[in-house]
Design a protein around this motif. Structure first.
Motif, short mmCIF file in Angstrom:
data_model
loop_
_atom_site.label_atom_id
_atom_site.label_comp_id
_atom_site.label_asym_id
_atom_site.label_seq_id
_atom_site.Cartn_x
_atom_site.Cartn_y
_atom_site.Cartn_z
N VAL B 91 0.62 36.05 -19.32
CA VAL B 91 1.01 37.31 -18.69
C VAL B 91 2.53 37.43 -18.63
CG1 VAL B 91 0.84 38.70 -16.59
CG2 VAL B 91 -1.04 37.19 -17.24
N CYS B 92 3.04 38.60 -19.01
CA CYS B 92 4.47 38.86 -18.89
C CYS B 92 4.76 39.34 -17.47
CB CYS B 92 4.94 39.91 -19.89
SG CYS B 92 6.69 40.36 -19.63
N ALA B 97 2.24 42.74 -19.69
CA ALA B 97 1.44 42.55 -20.90
C ALA B 97 0.60 41.28 -20.79
CB ALA B 97 2.36 42.47 -22.12
N ARG B 99 -1.97 38.55 -23.02
CA ARG B 99 -2.52 38.07 -24.28
C ARG B 99 -3.61 37.05 -23.97
NH1 ARG B 99 -0.33 39.68 -29.42
NH2 ARG B 99 -1.90 38.12 -29.93
N GLY B 130 5.22 34.24 -17.82
CA GLY B 130 6.53 34.15 -18.44
C GLY B 130 7.04 35.53 -18.79
N ILE B 131 7.95 35.56 -19.78
CA ILE B 131 8.53 36.82 -20.22
C ILE B 131 8.20 37.00 -21.70
CG2 ILE B 131 10.67 38.12 -20.48
CD1 ILE B 131 9.96 37.61 -17.59
N CYS B 132 7.71 38.18 -22.05
CA CYS B 132 7.34 38.43 -23.43
C CYS B 132 8.59 38.70 -24.27
CB CYS B 132 6.35 39.59 -23.53
SG CYS B 132 7.09 41.21 -23.27
N PRO B 133 8.51 38.51 -25.58
CA PRO B 133 9.69 38.66 -26.43
C PRO B 133 10.33 40.05 -26.30
CG PRO B 133 7.70 38.27 -27.75
CD PRO B 133 7.32 38.10 -26.33
#
Lengths: 139, 139
Positions: B91-92, B97, B99, B130-133
């Motif tokens: 999870v972002c 977001a 996945r 975390g943080i997504c790209p």
DNA sequence: TCCTACGATAGACATTGTCTAAGTCAAGTG
DNA sequence: CACTTGACTTAGACAATGTCTATCGTAGGA
């Protein structure tokens, strides 16, 4: 007594009766109260404390990293003061009881780069679900 | 097309336009909609569908084990139709977001008996945060 | 002791989810 | 194909949890 209170004071927190009461209510091991439960207990010590203050105070503690927010059931969030020892949670699906647990291994290491999709991962939350011994017998 | 719909029909579900639409909206990989998002999309195909029906239908799908309920943020629950391949979530923390990911290892095996406190454990939920790209670059 | 910025308060509001009573319809039966 | 029935759907009230705003109070430094 309240380590939590000491740490908060050390961070330049303005100390008020309300914040002291919230910190005291949260103090201890295996404490996982919802915001309204915290409020209910706080009211017994400081009758005029408001719901908004409890929510604000809990939110600040989370921001400061002194308390962890846990969403074990999709209902109310729970607040866990045991923020300085990494741990996971074991939840009873019937009565909702929660225990802190300490699994072996590092779940972060179990996620290969190809499964990270470019994310920078900062932490992992593991929730074990089952039935507690008490609920199992009184089924 | 809709495997989900096929499986539900096979379980003796009475097939209605509403249920069909909900199943169609949910179909696919990496789908993690909230109940209200499902309702919003369902309305575009079947304008008179009610919120209660969407909630009911999602709840039934969860009970039947065809859809998984995910509480990644303590806000609205999300519904994941990918119930038949075990997986975890990434999870972002900024944009939310989600996945599906497949870690190596078995988190259940990592919890020693001494840490189970007599619970009968039925499943484990792992959430990587975390943080997504995308968010990392537009920070 | 006095000031002032930070904190607390009540209560309105927002979001998410649940329930009820009444109307509708899928699908089995003849 | 028409009928019947119980499962399904509906609108909207209600409940639980969380957020915001305007106003008031006070902790702690000067």
């Amino acid at each position: 007594m309240s380590d939590l209170l000491e740490r908060l004071r050390g961070r330049g927190w303005r100390m008020t009766a309300q914040r002291r009461v919230v910190a005291e209510v949260l103090d201890g091991d295996h404490v996982h109260l919802t915001a309204d439960e915290v409020h209910a207990r706080a009211v017994t010590r400081l009758p005029e404390i408001s719901r908004a203050t409890v929510y604000n105070t809990l939110g600040e503690m989370v921001t400061l990293g002194e308390v962890i927010e846990v969403a074990t059931d999709g209902r109310a969030k729970r607040y866990d003061p045991n923020a300085h020892r990494p741990h996971q949670h074991l939840v009873c699906g019937r009565c909702g009881a929660i225990r802190d647990v300490h699994p072996a291994g590092d779940p972060l290491a179990d996620l290969p780069d190809t499964e990270r999709f470019g994310f920078t991962i900062s932490n992992v939350e593991v929730t074990y679900r089952g039935i507690c011994p008490n609920c199992a017998t009184t089924a």
